[in-house]
Design a protein around this motif. Structure first.
Motif, PDB file in Angstrom:
ATOM      1  N   PHE A 224     -15.389  -4.189   0.710  1.00  0.00           N
ATOM      2  CA  PHE A 224     -14.202  -3.020   0.140  1.00  0.00           C
ATOM      3  C   PHE A 224     -13.901  -2.473   1.493  1.00  0.00           C
ATOM      4  O   PHE A 224     -15.067  -1.739   2.134  1.00  0.00           O
ATOM      5  CB  PHE A 224     -13.641  -2.227  -0.980  1.00  0.00           C
ATOM      6  N   ARG A 230      -8.354   2.251   5.093  1.00  0.00           N
ATOM      7  CA  ARG A 230      -8.017   1.337   5.021  1.00  0.00           C
ATOM      8  C   ARG A 230      -6.329   1.260   5.609  1.00  0.00           C
ATOM      9  O   ARG A 230      -5.735   1.150   5.777  1.00  0.00           O
ATOM     10  CB  ARG A 230      -7.352   2.038   3.641  1.00  0.00           C
ATOM     11  N   LYS A 298     -10.825 -14.521   3.033  1.00  0.00           N
ATOM     12  CA  LYS A 298     -10.855 -13.410   2.534  1.00  0.00           C
ATOM     13  C   LYS A 298     -11.370 -12.111   2.739  1.00  0.00           C
ATOM     14  O   LYS A 298     -10.007 -11.683   2.657  1.00  0.00           O
ATOM     15  CB  LYS A 298     -12.398 -13.765   1.085  1.00  0.00           C
ATOM     16  N   ARG A 302      -7.726 -10.040   2.441  1.00  0.00           N
ATOM     17  CA  ARG A 302      -7.701  -7.957   1.970  1.00  0.00           C
ATOM     18  C   ARG A 302      -7.036  -7.352   3.873  1.00  0.00           C
ATOM     19  O   ARG A 302      -6.297  -6.941   2.872  1.00  0.00           O
ATOM     20  CB  ARG A 302      -9.083  -8.337   2.097  1.00  0.00           C
ATOM     21  N   ASN A 303      -6.841  -8.297   4.647  1.00  0.00           N
ATOM     22  CA  ASN A 303      -6.521  -7.415   5.506  1.00  0.00           C
ATOM     23  C   ASN A 303      -5.539  -7.155   5.676  1.00  0.00           C
ATOM     24  O   ASN A 303      -4.705  -6.171   5.775  1.00  0.00           O
ATOM     25  CB  ASN A 303      -6.886  -7.614   7.121  1.00  0.00           C
ATOM     26  N   VAL A 331     -13.008  -8.096  -5.049  1.00  0.00           N
ATOM     27  CA  VAL A 331     -11.966  -7.198  -3.542  1.00  0.00           C
ATOM     28  C   VAL A 331     -10.500  -8.100  -3.682  1.00  0.00           C
ATOM     29  O   VAL A 331     -10.096  -6.528  -3.328  1.00  0.00           O
ATOM     30  CB  VAL A 331     -13.171  -8.029  -2.355  1.00  0.00           C
ATOM     31  N   ILE A 332     -10.670  -8.774  -3.434  1.00  0.00           N
ATOM     32  CA  ILE A 332      -8.744  -8.969  -3.758  1.00  0.00           C
ATOM     33  C   ILE A 332      -8.059  -8.514  -4.711  1.00  0.00           C
ATOM     34  O   ILE A 332      -7.208  -7.307  -4.309  1.00  0.00           O
ATOM     35  CB  ILE A 332      -8.461 -10.843  -3.652  1.00  0.00           C
ATOM     36  N   THR A 335      -8.447  -4.754  -3.969  1.00  0.00           N
ATOM     37  CA  THR A 335      -7.205  -4.105  -2.821  1.00  0.00           C
ATOM     38  C   THR A 335      -6.050  -4.172  -3.134  1.00  0.00           C
ATOM     39  O   THR A 335      -5.275  -3.622  -2.944  1.00  0.00           O
ATOM     40  CB  THR A 335      -8.050  -4.691  -0.806  1.00  0.00           C
TER      41      THR A 335
END
Length: 379
Positions: A224, A230, A298, A302-303, A331-332, A335
């Motif tokens: 994360f 973010r 990944k 995520r980004n 994490v996905i 987010t």
């Protein structure tokens, strides 16, 4: 052996194999650098991707016994994309940093260094050589600076008079005692734009980087992203060019000398929503040739989620809900939950509450709670 004549031959040959700049340095230990690296380590400013042994990073003789010289090379890469696609409200796009346009530069530079090795061995069969690009033990910038390729800028990049900082670096340690070149004098002067414009304050001061705050590093991590970073990641999928883009020494620098470095606009600036659902195989087929793909899909996915949140893209809500409900990676899922809160469409609040009831992972639950909280704050 006439070492000066061999050096001249190597320089002339280097131009025929696509090396844009070449320099020669002594293989003496990098004593000042060693002190700085220990300081960075103590401050916790390292990324963790570096060679952990500082002695190896600063003493070429530990890597090649009887090392006498280091040959440094630089290849210039483009700073502008031809026919760059526009991001639209229906199809938002992310961006890979310029150093990840075109073919993976590690392969390009390794190929050049292998050709250079063969050329030297044909002339000096008993020569000892050890080449490396980026992932090797030595600090590329320190070698390039000593070899006169450029000076080490306040943005922690090597800045060349010819190409600015848009250069890839590689080096070769050898036991041949080549005459060293003269380092270039620092030309940053009083300019401090890169430090002032760094989105996260990662440039602590000119020439000192806290990698833990650097967007280029953060986009490569797999966990994360801390809340404070973010929004600052924006639509960046891999890397960050801010400290290069604001540098006056880079103004007007754009070189298209290597066809293999040219970006495919649809890959260097891809649509975000299709990225979210790529299989490993699809990701490898489309992005595997990029240096920015080295950490797998990944971090990029995520980004991409963070980028959709940055745009407050309501057309991505269904995609994000699908990830929240079905993706096996915490994490996905997490987010995506945060992004749904950030996008701010209150119709998803019940979906988030339902997901919270079914979620088992504590970190994901926290992210869902953040999303719910953001939506409840909307009046």
């Amino acid at each position: 052996m006439d070492v000066a004549a061999l050096k001249k031959e190597i320089i002339e040959y280097s131009r025929t194999i696509g090396i844009d700049k070449i320099g020669f340095a002594s293989a003496d230990p990098f004593t000042e650098l060693k002190e700085r690296l220990y300081q960075q380590q103590q401050l916790g400013y390292q990324s963790g991707f570096e060679e952990p042994d500082i002695e190896k990073r600063t003493n070429p003789s530990l890597l090649l016994p009887h090392a006498r010289s280091i040959i440094a090379i630089a290849l210039a890469y483009p700073s502008k994309m031809k026919n760059a696609p526009r991001s639209t409200r229906e199809e938002r796009r992310g961006i890979f940093c310029r150093a990840s346009w075109g073919q993976d530069y590690h392969r390009i530079l390794r190929d050049c260094l292998e050709k250079l090795e063969q050329f030297i061995l044909e002339r000096v069969p008993n020569a000892k050589l050890k080449s490396m690009v980026d992932t090797g033990e030595l600090v590329d910038r320190a070698v390039a600076e000593r070899a006169g390729i450029g000076w080490s800028g306040k943005n922690c990049s090597i800045i060349t008079p010819e190409f600015g900082s848009y250069v890839y670096l590689g080096e070769m340690i050898t036991n041949i005692p080549f005459p060293p070149d003269t380092p270039i004098e620092d030309q940053c002067g009083t300019c401090n734009k890169c430090v002032e414009m760094c989105p996260t304050g990662a440039l602590v001061q000119g020439g000192q980087l806290n990698a833990q705050r650097c967007i280029a590093f953060l986009t490569q991590t797999k966990g994360f992203i801390a809340d404070e970073f973010r929004e600052k990641i924006g639509n960046r999928l891999y890397g960050c060019d801010t400290c290069q883009l604001v540098c006056p020494k880079n103004k007007g620098k754009d070189f298209h000398l290597h066809p293999e470095m040219e970006p495919d606009p649809e890959i260097a600036k891809p649509k975000l929503k299709p990225l979210l659902h790529l299989s490993n195989r699809e990701f490898k087929e489309k992005f595997g040739h990029l240096s920015g793909a080295w950490r797998g899909k990944k971090p990029i996915q995520r980004n991409a989620i963070l980028a959709l949140a940055h745009y407050k893209d309501e057309t991505a809500i269904d995609d994000l809900l699908k990830l929240l409900k079905e993706d096996p990676r915490p994490v996905i899922r997490g987010t995506a939950a945060w992004a749904l809160g950030k996008i701010g469409n209150k119709r998803v609040i019940d979906e988030l509450k339902k997901a919270k009831q079914e979620e088992k992972d504590e970190e994901v639950i926290k992210e869902i709670e953040k999303g719910i909280h953001m939506l409840q704050e909307i009046k």
